[in-house]
Design a protein around this motif. Structure first.
Motif, PDB file in Angstrom:
ATOM      1  N   HIS A 187       0.861  -1.180   0.000  1.00 51.75           N
ATOM      2  CA  HIS A 187       0.000   0.000   0.000  1.00 51.75           C
ATOM      3  C   HIS A 187       0.900   1.234   0.000  1.00 51.75           C
ATOM      4  CE1 HIS A 187      -3.415   2.605   0.677  1.00 51.75           C
ATOM      5  NE2 HIS A 187      -2.786   3.166   1.693  1.00 51.75           N
ATOM      6  N   SER A 188       0.871   1.970  -1.104  1.00 55.02           N
ATOM      7  CA  SER A 188       1.615   3.226  -1.218  1.00 55.02           C
ATOM      8  C   SER A 188       3.106   3.027  -0.960  1.00 55.02           C
ATOM      9  CB  SER A 188       1.037   4.281  -0.269  1.00 55.02           C
ATOM     10  OG  SER A 188      -0.318   4.517  -0.552  1.00 55.02           O
TER      11      SER A 188
ATOM     12  N   ASN B 292      -4.618   4.660  -5.312  1.00 53.52           N
ATOM     13  CA  ASN B 292      -3.616   4.698  -4.266  1.00 53.52           C
ATOM     14  C   ASN B 292      -2.213   4.396  -4.783  1.00 53.52           C
ATOM     15  OD1 ASN B 292      -5.431   5.331  -2.180  1.00 53.52           O
ATOM     16  ND2 ASN B 292      -6.102   3.210  -2.079  1.00 53.52           N
TER      17      ASN B 292
ATOM     18  N   VAL C 159       1.447   2.374  -5.728  1.00 50.09           N
ATOM     19  CA  VAL C 159       2.534   1.887  -4.891  1.00 50.09           C
ATOM     20  C   VAL C 159       3.849   2.361  -5.488  1.00 50.09           C
ATOM     21  CG1 VAL C 159       2.728  -0.318  -6.144  1.00 50.09           C
ATOM     22  CG2 VAL C 159       3.534  -0.159  -3.786  1.00 50.09           C
TER      23      VAL C 159
END
Length: 355
Positions: free
Chosen positions: A148-149, A184, A186
């Motif tokens: 995530h990110s 979002n 990554v």
């Protein structure tokens, strides 16, 4: 033992016996993306005897930012074919089993039972729960990784009586709670770090060295270069799964009106009048969009008022179909008298049917 692995076999705490365990092992890697590639490259190089490769995606341009085994010349090819070719060139001693499919309820138990260990290199919750439940039924450990990110998670589930994925996340989140990867994203290097950690955990499980991340969730923060661990316990109820669920999707009883990309292309080619709302971000819209589309990001749906006409059907599109479905659900509660449809597969599918 081949001198190929001398740098490992010369380690006092590893040696030829553990190298032999690697050679005898059979590992299934589900997903040939940002996580799966570093896992496979290291397990292949280190001498795991049999590697199962499972995926049915093709290489796309946006993959190259983080899936660094692929090159521009591979665009449009099956990931399975590209990875097989490159891994064979890396280590000709490895046996490869190719699974040209996605993991499904119908094939999961039959495929996973042939392996000693499963590496979850997927990017969606349904497949993770399917892997977990299959591994519990078959008593197989699996290595978990998530992104995530700028962050990543790693853990080992169902190892020697240890906790399962459901002991950490008992129920699948609903559709609104699932992060949207198209928005979002990554950072490209993060999958390489997390995938490498997954490969290390796989080697530890297979050979018995070190302390396995069973009952521990490793959290990696790339921006601050920080590692932390969360301990969690086994819930015995989650070890008693004896059969797969009827389906592995977020629970959603709502029927959402939709049309296929092919059907919508036919509508575009007809004389029908309609409104098309693109709910992707402004940046995505600028990169590519359909000529008729009006860009109203999902986070700004209130702005739709001035663009809708009660006499026109409203079609909603995003990149993959996920955001457009969410937008439809929101809009029809505010405008119950209007007719909304979301386009299945979004721009990804439209690009395959547009002339």
């Amino acid at each position: 033992m081949s001198s190929r692995y001398i740098r490992q076999t010369s380690l006092k705490d590893f040696g030829p016996d553990r190298q032999s365990k690697l050679f005898e092992a059979k590992v299934l890697v589900v997903g040939l993306g940002g996580l799966g590639l570093p896992v496979l490259q290291y397990l292949n190089a280190m001498g795991v005897g049999t590697l199962g490769l499972m995926d049915q995606d093709v290489v796309e341009l946006h993959n190259l930012q983080r899936q660094v085994l692929y090159a521009e010349k591979d665009l449009g090819r099956l990931k399975l074919d590209v990875v097989h070719e490159k891994l064979k060139a890396q280590n000709s001693q490895t046996t490869f089993k190719l699974h040209d499919t996605f993991l499904t309820k119908e094939n999961a138990l039959g495929v996973i039972k042939e392996y000693d260990l499963v590496v979850d290199a997927t990017d969606n919750f349904p497949t993770r729960y399917l892997i977990n439940d299959s591994c519990v039924i078959l008593n197989k450990p699996f290595i978990y990784g998530a992104l995530h990110s700028f962050e990543g998670h790693v853990s080992v589930f169902n190892h020697q009586g240890g906790p399962t994925y459901r002991c950490l996340y008992p129920e699948m989140p609903n559709a609104e709670e699932i992060p949207n990867c198209n928005e979002n994203g990554v950072l490209g290097v993060i999958p390489g770090i997390i995938g490498t950690l997954q490969a290390l955990e796989a080697v530890k499980v297979l050979t018995g060295i070190g302390e396995v991340l069973s009952g521990k969730l490793l959290l990696y923060d790339g921006l601050n270069q920080q590692l932390s661990k969360i301990n969690f316990k086994t819930n015995s109820t989650n070890k008693k799964i004896t059969q797969l669920q009827d389906f592995y999707e977020p629970v959603d009883c709502d029927i959402v009106p939709s049309v296929s990309a092919k059907t919508f292309q036919s509508i575009r080619e007809s004389n029908k009048v309609f409104t098309l709302i693109d709910v992707r971000t402004n940046e995505e819209f600028k990169e590519n969009h359909l000529d008729e589309a009006i860009n109203i990001p999902l986070s700004s749906l209130d702005a739709i008022e001035k663009h809708i006409d009660s006499n026109k059907e409203v079609y909603i599109i995003c990149q993959s179909g996920k955001r457009s479905e969410l937008a439809l659900k929101q809009l029809r509660t505010v405008h119950p008298d209007l007719t909304f449809y979301h386009i299945l597969g979004g721009m990804n599918k439209m690009m395959t049917v547009c002339p």
